[in-house]
Every structure is written in C-alpha cells, then in structure tokens.
Enzyme design. Structure first.
Site, PDB file in Angstrom:
ATOM      1  N   ARG A 103    -117.759 -28.380 -27.817  1.00 21.33           N
ATOM      2  CA  ARG A 103    -118.977 -27.665 -28.221  1.00 21.33           C
ATOM      3  C   ARG A 103    -119.977 -28.712 -28.632  1.00 21.33           C
ATOM      4  O   ARG A 103    -119.748 -29.483 -29.567  1.00 21.33           O
ATOM      5  CB  ARG A 103    -118.705 -26.693 -29.365  1.00 21.33           C
ATOM      6  CG  ARG A 103    -119.983 -26.170 -29.980  1.00 21.33           C
ATOM      7  CD  ARG A 103    -119.789 -25.027 -30.913  1.00 21.33           C
ATOM      8  NE  ARG A 103    -119.443 -23.814 -30.207  1.00 21.33           N
ATOM      9  CZ  ARG A 103    -119.521 -22.579 -30.728  1.00 21.33           C
ATOM     10  NH1 ARG A 103    -119.942 -22.412 -31.955  1.00 21.33           N
ATOM     11  NH2 ARG A 103    -119.193 -21.518 -30.022  1.00 21.33           N
ATOM     12  N   HIS A 130    -122.825 -20.793 -22.402  1.00 18.22           N
ATOM     13  CA  HIS A 130    -121.681 -20.402 -23.235  1.00 18.22           C
ATOM     14  C   HIS A 130    -120.720 -19.590 -22.336  1.00 18.22           C
ATOM     15  O   HIS A 130    -120.563 -18.378 -22.506  1.00 18.22           O
ATOM     16  CB  HIS A 130    -122.168 -19.581 -24.433  1.00 18.22           C
ATOM     17  CG  HIS A 130    -121.173 -19.462 -25.544  1.00 18.22           C
ATOM     18  ND1 HIS A 130    -119.914 -20.041 -25.507  1.00 18.22           N
ATOM     19  CD2 HIS A 130    -121.243 -18.807 -26.753  1.00 18.22           C
ATOM     20  CE1 HIS A 130    -119.273 -19.758 -26.626  1.00 18.22           C
ATOM     21  NE2 HIS A 130    -120.052 -19.019 -27.389  1.00 18.22           N
ATOM     22  N   GLN A 133    -117.780 -17.282 -23.684  1.00 13.52           N
ATOM     23  CA  GLN A 133    -118.273 -16.060 -24.316  1.00 13.52           C
ATOM     24  C   GLN A 133    -118.481 -14.968 -23.265  1.00 13.52           C
ATOM     25  O   GLN A 133    -117.993 -13.844 -23.406  1.00 13.52           O
ATOM     26  CB  GLN A 133    -119.605 -16.354 -25.032  1.00 13.52           C
ATOM     27  CG  GLN A 133    -120.230 -15.147 -25.681  1.00 13.52           C
ATOM     28  CD  GLN A 133    -119.423 -14.654 -26.870  1.00 13.52           C
ATOM     29  OE1 GLN A 133    -119.167 -15.415 -27.782  1.00 13.52           O
ATOM     30  NE2 GLN A 133    -119.024 -13.395 -26.861  1.00 13.52           N
ATOM     31  N   ASP A 225    -128.430 -11.490 -28.994  1.00 10.62           N
ATOM     32  CA  ASP A 225    -127.934 -12.704 -29.655  1.00 10.62           C
ATOM     33  C   ASP A 225    -129.011 -13.123 -30.657  1.00 10.62           C
ATOM     34  O   ASP A 225    -130.135 -12.605 -30.637  1.00 10.62           O
ATOM     35  CB  ASP A 225    -127.684 -13.793 -28.601  1.00 10.62           C
ATOM     36  CG  ASP A 225    -127.068 -15.061 -29.177  1.00 10.62           C
ATOM     37  OD1 ASP A 225    -126.549 -15.016 -30.319  1.00 10.62           O
ATOM     38  OD2 ASP A 225    -127.112 -16.117 -28.504  1.00 10.62           O
ATOM     39  N   CYS A 265    -122.670 -11.516 -29.410  1.00 15.11           N
ATOM     40  CA  CYS A 265    -121.611 -12.532 -29.399  1.00 15.11           C
ATOM     41  C   CYS A 265    -121.197 -12.941 -30.812  1.00 15.11           C
ATOM     42  O   CYS A 265    -120.121 -13.501 -30.993  1.00 15.11           O
ATOM     43  CB  CYS A 265    -122.052 -13.737 -28.580  1.00 15.11           C
ATOM     44  SG  CYS A 265    -123.568 -14.484 -29.207  1.00 15.11           S
ATOM     45  N   ARG A 293    -112.132 -12.748 -27.198  1.00 14.20           N
ATOM     46  CA  ARG A 293    -112.247 -14.201 -26.990  1.00 14.20           C
ATOM     47  C   ARG A 293    -110.839 -14.794 -26.925  1.00 14.20           C
ATOM     48  O   ARG A 293    -110.552 -15.673 -26.110  1.00 14.20           O
ATOM     49  CB  ARG A 293    -113.027 -14.863 -28.140  1.00 14.20           C
ATOM     50  CG  ARG A 293    -114.478 -14.448 -28.289  1.00 14.20           C
ATOM     51  CD  ARG A 293    -115.348 -14.981 -27.181  1.00 14.20           C
ATOM     52  NE  ARG A 293    -115.344 -16.423 -27.072  1.00 14.20           N
ATOM     53  CZ  ARG A 293    -116.095 -17.266 -27.788  1.00 14.20           C
ATOM     54  NH1 ARG A 293    -116.937 -16.793 -28.676  1.00 14.20           N
ATOM     55  NH2 ARG A 293    -116.015 -18.584 -27.609  1.00 14.20           N
TER      56      ARG A 293
HETATM   57  N1  NVA Z   1    -127.042 -18.658 -29.043  1.00 16.19           N
HETATM   58  C1  NVA Z   1    -126.174 -18.879 -30.168  1.00 16.19           C
HETATM   59  C2  NVA Z   1    -124.782 -18.486 -29.831  1.00 16.19           C
HETATM   60  C3  NVA Z   1    -123.791 -18.644 -30.951  1.00 16.19           C
HETATM   61  C4  NVA Z   1    -122.409 -18.261 -30.545  1.00 16.19           C
HETATM   62  C5  NVA Z   1    -126.223 -20.335 -30.583  1.00 16.19           C
HETATM   63  O1  NVA Z   1    -126.206 -21.209 -29.708  1.00 16.19           O
HETATM   64  O2  NVA Z   1    -126.296 -20.612 -31.776  1.00 16.19           O
HETATM   65  N1   CP Z   2    -119.640 -16.353 -30.465  1.00 21.64           N
HETATM   66  C1   CP Z   2    -119.256 -17.576 -30.840  1.00 21.64           C
HETATM   67  O1   CP Z   2    -119.136 -18.492 -30.022  1.00 21.64           O
HETATM   68  O2   CP Z   2    -118.988 -17.691 -32.143  1.00 21.64           O
HETATM   69  P1   CP Z   2    -118.724 -19.059 -32.946  1.00 21.64           P
HETATM   70  O3   CP Z   2    -120.023 -19.808 -32.958  1.00 21.64           O
HETATM   71  O4   CP Z   2    -118.303 -18.616 -34.300  1.00 21.64           O
HETATM   72  O5   CP Z   2    -117.663 -19.832 -32.227  1.00 21.64           O
END
Ligand code: NVA
Ligand code: CP
Length: 317
Positions: A103, A130, A133, A225, A265, A293
């Site tokens: 990540r 992502h 997800q 989101d 998400c 997930r």
């Molecule tokens: N769009 C959000 C998704 C979090 C799971 C982010 O990147 O923070």
């Molecule tokens: N939806 C998601 O990826 O959650 P986290 O950021 O908690 O991993």
C-alpha cells in the site's frame, strides 16, 4: 494470469470469475468451520506506507487461516524508510517470502516493486487504484443481487483510486457503471477512455453524469467513498466545498431502484459523503462488503501464489 495484481486490468473476466467462485467456496467453508491450509509454509510481506484497518487485518487473517504467515511491515520498521532502494528490497524479499502486498502513494512504486520482485506483488491501494477493494465489491454485489452482468452501479463522489478501479472493472465485466463526480474531481481521462474502449468488447457500459441524481436513476447499487483520500489532506476544507450536492442521502436513494443497495469501501465520514441514516440504514451492505475483503483476498493470494508454485515455502508437519 499475470505475475502481479497491480490493477483490475491485470485480470481477464475469466480470472475474476474464478477468484469470485473460489472466494465463495472459502466463505462457505469458513462459515461451516472449515479452514483449508492451502498456503502452509507460505509467507506474505505486507508493506504499508499509508494507514489501513481492513486491508491489513483481512490479509493477515486470511494468510493465518490458510496456514501461512503475514509479516506486517511499516515503513519505519524497514530500511526503505532510511533510503534503501525499493528494487533492492524487492530482490531481497523475493529470496525470503512468496508474495508481497504493498500500500503506497505512487502506482509507479508498486510497478517498480513488481518489476524487480521475482514473486507476485499485490496492490493494496495506491493513489491510482484499489483493485482488491473492487474485486471484493464485485463478490458482494454477486452475493446480494445474484448476478454481476448488467448491474447498474452509480458511483457518486471523488474520481479517485476506488473510482478508477470501478472504471477498470466495467471495462472487463459487463457492468453498467454511471459516475457522478464534481467538476475538477473527475476520474483520469486516460483510464476512462481506455475502459470505454474495452467495454465495447466486454458489453460493459460506462457513462459520466454531472448530476448525481441522473447517475442514481434506477440504480441497483449506489457507491461512494471519502471526499478526501489518504495523502490529499492539504486544503481539505476548500476541497469539500466542491462536493456539496454529491452526498449519498435518502433523497438520492429515492431516485434509485426501490431495492437499491448502498456500498462504501470504508472508512466513512458520516455527514460528509454519506449520511449516518443511509450508512446505518436498511439499504446499506457496507459491513458485508468489509467482511468479504477477507474471503476474496484469500482467493487472490491463493491464485497468485499457486501460479508461482514451487518457488519457495516449506511443508510443516
Ligand atoms: N479513496 C480512499 C480509499 C480508502 C480505502 C483513500 O485512498 O484514502
Ligand atoms: N477499504 C479499505 O481499504 O480500508 P483500509 O484503508 O482500512 O484498509
């Protein structure tokens, strides 16, 4: 199947359906109290450059349930944090573990890691995509609606990493994706154009709308989101101004199919992109979504490790 999962477009429709089917088996077996130790002796290294709750805990738990080990590695605990080049880390990890989850911010960083790693690399979220997800979300939709083909999905909000993965999914699967994003926060045009081209072959439909109500009209799924993604916190209050009118609330739900399901998400900001009433209301399937997930990612890890079978790992008695 490709070595790495960096974007949904690394998978074919058949790959996706196979992952979703396997996830269904794994979920049913877990519910029945059965765990299959298909990854006995296998190790996953998880590199997190951004916070995570769901991704971290579901991948780690998934590896455990399949008899493997997941190493939860924050940047501060790795030499990358002190400047060791990513390619060196990729080569070293490839000598120890069987699969890497990353990540991070730049998609290019995940791509560089994959290029230098001799083992599969899974994208656990970048600024651009992502994929895990949205694969899980497809499973959740199939579970609730008993189908994926032709499902009308209205994505309302920021044209971000999650939106991009939805767009990719609509390029591969025959979804009817309708996006409403505020001006200046639309999805990347290149990603959109490429997926629209692909959708011609897959039977998918991708359309953008200025008004969320038009996107939500008759929708089977309304998806949203956060307005401000991780790493974009600068000037956040100014940004939110552009999102007024893009909230998922009961008024928007009235435009959709009466049986509409609401997805997010998570993490959610109640009162911003979604009201508390809707997030916790009868149309919401967000916690099924979060649970899935685990099941889908177990299927993803299995598929990608098995493809590289014989590389490493040891059978423990
Ligand atoms: N769009 C959000 C998704 C979090 C799971 C982010 O990147 O923070
Ligand atoms: N939806 C998601 O990826 O959650 P986290 O950021 O908690 O991993």
């Amino acid at each position: 199947m490709k070595k790495d999962l960096l974007a949904i477009l690394d998978l074919t429709k058949e790959d996706i359906l196979a992952i979703l089917n396997r996830a269904g088996e794994l979920k049913a077996d877990l519910r029945a109290g059965r765990c299959h130790l298909t990854l006995k002796g296998k190790t996953m290294a998880m590199i997190f450059k951004k916070p995570s709750t769901r991704t971290r805990v579901s991948f780690q738990t998934g590896m455990f349930q399949m008899g493997g080990l997941a190493l939860d590695l924050n940047m501060d605990s790795l030499q990358i944090g002190r400047g060791e080049p990513l390619p060196d880390t990729a080569r070293v990890f490839s000598r120890y573990v069987d699969i890497i989850l990353i990540r991070t911010f730049a998609q290019e960083e995940a791509e560089a890691l994959a290029r230098f790693a001799g083992i599969p690399v899974i994208n656990g979220l970048t600024d651009l995509f992502h994929p895990c997800q949205v694969l899980s979300d497809l499973f959740t939709i199939k579970e609730h609606l008993k189908k994926i083909g032709g499902v009308k999905i209205a994505y309302v909000g920021d044209g971000n990493n999650v939106a991009h993965s939805w767009i990719n999914a609509a390029g591969v699967m025959d979804l009817d994706l309708r996006l409403a994003c505020p001006e200046g926060f639309e999805p990347d045009k290149g990603i959109l154009d490429r997926a629209i081209d692909l959708a011609i072959k897959s039977g998918g439909r991708i359309k953008t709308f200025k008004d969320p109500k038009d996107a939500a009209f008759g929708a089977d799924i309304i998806y949203t989101d956060v307005w401000v993604s991780m790493g974009q916190e600068e000037g956040v209050e100014g940004k939110k101004r552009f999102f007024q009118g893009f909230q998922v609330n009961s008024g928007l739900l009235e435009k959709a199919d009466p049986h509409v399901k609401v997805m997010h998400c998570l993490p959610a900001h109640r009162g911003e992109e979604i009201t508390e009433e809707v997030l916790d209301g009868p149309h919401s399937i967000v916690f099924d979504q979060a649970e899935n997930r685990l099941h889908v990612q177990k299927a993803i890890i299995e598929a990608f490790i098995n493809k590289n079978e014989g590389k490493k790992g040891c059978q423990r008695d």
